[in-house]
Design a protein around this motif. Structure first.
Motif, PDB file in Angstrom:
ATOM      1  N   ASP A  41       0.726  -1.188  -0.144  1.00 31.60           N
ATOM      2  CA  ASP A  41       0.143  -0.263   0.117  1.00 31.60           C
ATOM      3  C   ASP A  41       0.575   0.885   0.083  1.00 31.60           C
ATOM      4  N   VAL A  42       1.624   1.449   0.721  1.00 30.64           N
ATOM      5  CA  VAL A  42       2.631   2.462   0.840  1.00 30.64           C
ATOM      6  C   VAL A  42       3.677   2.643  -0.202  1.00 30.64           C
ATOM      7  N   GLU A  43       4.216   1.687  -0.653  1.00 33.44           N
ATOM      8  CA  GLU A  43       4.931   1.351  -2.189  1.00 33.44           C
ATOM      9  C   GLU A  43       4.014   1.950  -3.419  1.00 33.44           C
ATOM     10  N   THR A  44       2.736   1.493  -3.009  1.00 34.98           N
ATOM     11  CA  THR A  44       1.780   2.330  -4.505  1.00 34.98           C
ATOM     12  C   THR A  44       1.795   3.457  -3.978  1.00 34.98           C
ATOM     13  N   ARG A  45       1.581   3.995  -3.151  1.00 32.40           N
ATOM     14  CA  ARG A  45       1.215   5.408  -3.236  1.00 32.40           C
ATOM     15  C   ARG A  45       2.635   6.847  -3.068  1.00 32.40           C
ATOM     16  N   TYR A  46       3.916   5.779  -2.794  1.00 37.60           N
ATOM     17  CA  TYR A  46       4.618   6.690  -2.836  1.00 37.60           C
ATOM     18  C   TYR A  46       5.671   5.789  -3.468  1.00 37.60           C
ATOM     19  N   PRO A  47       6.052   5.772  -5.145  1.00 39.11           N
ATOM     20  CA  PRO A  47       6.663   4.442  -5.485  1.00 39.11           C
ATOM     21  C   PRO A  47       8.034   5.443  -5.596  1.00 39.11           C
ATOM     22  N   MET A  48       7.901   6.555  -5.507  1.00 37.83           N
ATOM     23  CA  MET A  48       9.608   7.697  -5.573  1.00 37.83           C
ATOM     24  C   MET A  48      10.044   7.503  -4.117  1.00 37.83           C
ATOM     25  N   ALA A  49      11.297   7.256  -4.309  1.00 36.93           N
ATOM     26  CA  ALA A  49      11.977   8.189  -2.552  1.00 36.93           C
ATOM     27  C   ALA A  49      13.110   8.703  -2.817  1.00 36.93           C
ATOM     28  N   ALA A  50      13.871   9.552  -2.685  1.00 37.55           N
ATOM     29  CA  ALA A  50      15.703   9.954  -2.711  1.00 37.55           C
ATOM     30  C   ALA A  50      15.576   8.817  -1.820  1.00 37.55           C
ATOM     31  N   ARG A  51      15.232   8.509  -1.343  1.00 35.64           N
ATOM     32  CA  ARG A  51      16.149   7.352   0.127  1.00 35.64           C
ATOM     33  C   ARG A  51      15.289   6.215   0.374  1.00 35.64           C
ATOM     34  N   ARG A  52      16.398   5.143   0.016  1.00 37.95           N
ATOM     35  CA  ARG A  52      14.855   3.960   0.341  1.00 37.95           C
ATOM     36  C   ARG A  52      16.124   3.134   1.141  1.00 37.95           C
ATOM     37  N   ILE A  53      15.346   2.522   2.362  1.00 38.22           N
ATOM     38  CA  ILE A  53      16.126   1.185   3.097  1.00 38.22           C
ATOM     39  C   ILE A  53      15.339   0.149   3.196  1.00 38.22           C
ATOM     40  N   GLU A  54      15.777  -0.980   2.298  1.00 36.06           N
ATOM     41  CA  GLU A  54      14.911  -2.214   2.920  1.00 36.06           C
ATOM     42  C   GLU A  54      15.541  -2.297   4.340  1.00 36.06           C
ATOM     43  N   ALA A  55      14.859  -3.116   5.301  1.00 41.45           N
ATOM     44  CA  ALA A  55      14.740  -3.089   6.688  1.00 41.45           C
ATOM     45  C   ALA A  55      14.145  -4.723   6.901  1.00 41.45           C
ATOM     46  N   ARG A  56      13.851  -5.275   5.926  1.00 40.05           N
ATOM     47  CA  ARG A  56      13.699  -6.851   6.924  1.00 40.05           C
ATOM     48  C   ARG A  56      14.850  -7.250   8.230  1.00 40.05           C
ATOM     49  N   GLY A  57      14.160  -7.333   8.765  1.00 41.39           N
ATOM     50  CA  GLY A  57      14.379  -7.612  10.140  1.00 41.39           C
ATOM     51  C   GLY A  57      14.703  -7.363  11.120  1.00 41.39           C
ATOM     52  N   ARG A  58      14.044  -5.792  10.683  1.00 40.49           N
ATOM     53  CA  ARG A  58      14.344  -5.116  12.070  1.00 40.49           C
ATOM     54  C   ARG A  58      13.369  -4.087  11.706  1.00 40.49           C
ATOM     55  N   ILE A  59      12.960  -3.821  13.479  1.00 39.87           N
ATOM     56  CA  ILE A  59      12.643  -3.507  13.557  1.00 39.87           C
ATOM     57  C   ILE A  59      12.359  -1.653  13.624  1.00 39.87           C
ATOM     58  N   ILE A  60      11.087  -1.147  13.515  1.00 37.32           N
ATOM     59  CA  ILE A  60      11.449  -0.012  13.515  1.00 37.32           C
ATOM     60  C   ILE A  60      10.200   0.847  14.958  1.00 37.32           C
ATOM     61  N   PHE A  61      10.050   1.805  15.786  1.00 32.38           N
ATOM     62  CA  PHE A  61       9.572   1.902  17.258  1.00 32.38           C
ATOM     63  C   PHE A  61       9.776   3.319  17.184  1.00 32.38           C
ATOM     64  N   PRO A  62       8.533   4.386  18.086  1.00 29.04           N
ATOM     65  CA  PRO A  62       8.929   5.342  18.168  1.00 29.04           C
ATOM     66  C   PRO A  62      10.096   5.517  19.101  1.00 29.04           C
ATOM     67  N   GLY A  63      10.420   6.751  19.772  1.00 30.31           N
ATOM     68  CA  GLY A  63      11.776   7.016  19.762  1.00 30.31           C
ATOM     69  C   GLY A  63      11.343   7.124  21.971  1.00 30.31           C
ATOM     70  N   LEU A  64      12.218   6.319  22.633  1.00 34.62           N
ATOM     71  CA  LEU A  64      12.888   5.809  24.070  1.00 34.62           C
ATOM     72  C   LEU A  64      12.699   7.008  25.134  1.00 34.62           C
ATOM     73  N   ILE A  65      11.744   6.985  26.151  1.00 33.22           N
ATOM     74  CA  ILE A  65      12.202   8.037  26.883  1.00 33.22           C
ATOM     75  C   ILE A  65      12.346   7.677  28.235  1.00 33.22           C
ATOM     76  N   ASN A  66      14.128   8.389  28.081  1.00 30.26           N
ATOM     77  CA  ASN A  66      14.814   8.365  29.070  1.00 30.26           C
ATOM     78  C   ASN A  66      14.601   8.940  30.627  1.00 30.26           C
ATOM     79  N   THR A  67      13.626   8.972  31.253  1.00 35.54           N
ATOM     80  CA  THR A  67      13.114   9.696  32.583  1.00 35.54           C
ATOM     81  C   THR A  67      13.784   9.580  33.942  1.00 35.54           C
ATOM     82  N   HIS A  68      15.011   9.069  33.543  1.00 36.62           N
ATOM     83  CA  HIS A  68      16.621   9.486  35.122  1.00 36.62           C
ATOM     84  C   HIS A  68      17.899   9.144  34.748  1.00 36.62           C
ATOM     85  N   ASN A  69      18.623  10.130  34.437  1.00 39.44           N
ATOM     86  CA  ASN A  69      19.560   9.954  34.785  1.00 39.44           C
ATOM     87  C   ASN A  69      20.493  11.336  34.460  1.00 39.44           C
ATOM     88  N   HIS A  70      21.225  11.161  34.945  1.00 38.65           N
ATOM     89  CA  HIS A  70      22.874  11.671  35.644  1.00 38.65           C
ATOM     90  C   HIS A  70      23.483  11.921  34.835  1.00 38.65           C
TER      91      HIS A  70
END
Ligand SMILES: [Zn+2]
Length: 262
Positions: A41-70
């Motif tokens: 679906d996404v490839e059909t909608r956006y067939p052209m991209a300046a940069r393309r990454i094949e990420a099979r076997g990898r995970i995309i997740f929202p940024g983590l939040i470190n709630t306590h550090n010194h």
């Protein structure tokens, strides 16, 4: 043409249904996610991209939040790690902190934030409590700005606690602390932006009643947050009772009714 298309990844969406999409794709344009879903679906909608990454076997997740550090302690890693907390603080961390310079803190914060970024952290809370000399909190802010990480910097504070291991060299008086916290809030605090300033009394046994009251007042007037160490070990409870004559929770509960001028 969009800027970036990542395909084949497992995407942890954290949407309301908590969906995890396999073999999915994500499209990014002008720094924003413009589409996310089934690869085809996404490839059909956006067939052209300046940069393309094949990420099979990898995970995309929202940024983590470190709630306590010194972040300054990045320079002290591994030292005293065989000690209980009170001895680790009184015999290693606090005496070391007396010698901190702006350069030390800036370098330590850069390193600590980089380590966070490499493991997926996009928001870092730092709790900068020792102030043997001025502008050390500014050095943490500067390091975060240099890297572009979202930062919440807690302006740490200690005005007492010598009998519990706080060296005089990292204590400040209430007036100095309040003035510096106000300066930091007015200079860097941007709730809608990448940098926020919070107030961070180190512990109940290293802050006087007067300072804790001032923190409450300041946090209310700037609509900002407070972070504090409470009940990490039995030592915290015993020391708080000795200094304030109250248990930690009772003390915190009573904060709301204290006379702010005392
Ligand atoms: Zn801590």
């Amino acid at each position: 043409m969009i800027d970036l298309l990542i395909t084949g990844a497992t995407i942890v969406t954290v949407n309301p249904q908590r969906e995890i999409l396999e073999e999915a794709a994500l499209a990014v344009d002008k720094g924003r996610i413009v589409a996310l879903g089934a690869k085809q679906d996404v490839e059909t909608r956006y067939p052209m991209a300046a940069r393309r990454i094949e990420a099979r076997g990898r995970i995309i997740f929202p940024g983590l939040i470190n709630t306590h550090n010194h972040l300054f302690q990045t320079l002290l890693k591994g030292l005293g790690d065989d000690r209980v907390l009170s001895s680790w603080f009184a015999q290693m961390t606090a005496p070391s902190a007396v010698h901190l310079t702006e350069d030390d803190v800036h370098t330590a914060a850069l390193l600590g934030c980089l380590e966070g970024i490499h493991s997926g952290t996009t928001t870092m809370f730092d709790y900068m409590y020792p102030h043997p000399r001025p502008f050390l909190t500014d050095a943490v802010v500067r390091a975060m700005q240099d890297l572009g990480i979202r930062g919440v910097v807690g302006r740490g504070m200690m005005d007492t606690g010598e009998e519990f291991g706080v060296p005089r060299g990292i204590q400040q008086d209430v007036k100095t602390i309040v003035a510096d916290a106000q300066r930091l809030l007015e200079t860097y605090h941007r709730p809608g932006g990448r940098m926020r300033i919070w107030l961070a009394p180190a512990a109940l046994w290293s802050n006087s009643r007067g300072l804790l009251s001032a923190v409450r007042e300041l946090a209310s007037s700037y609509h900002t947050g407070i972070s504090i160490h409470v009940s990490e070990t039995p030592f915290d409870r015993a020391s708080t009772e000795k200094l304030h004559g109250l248990g930690e929770m009772d003390l915190l509960e009573g904060l709301s009714s204290w006379d702010l001028t005392s």
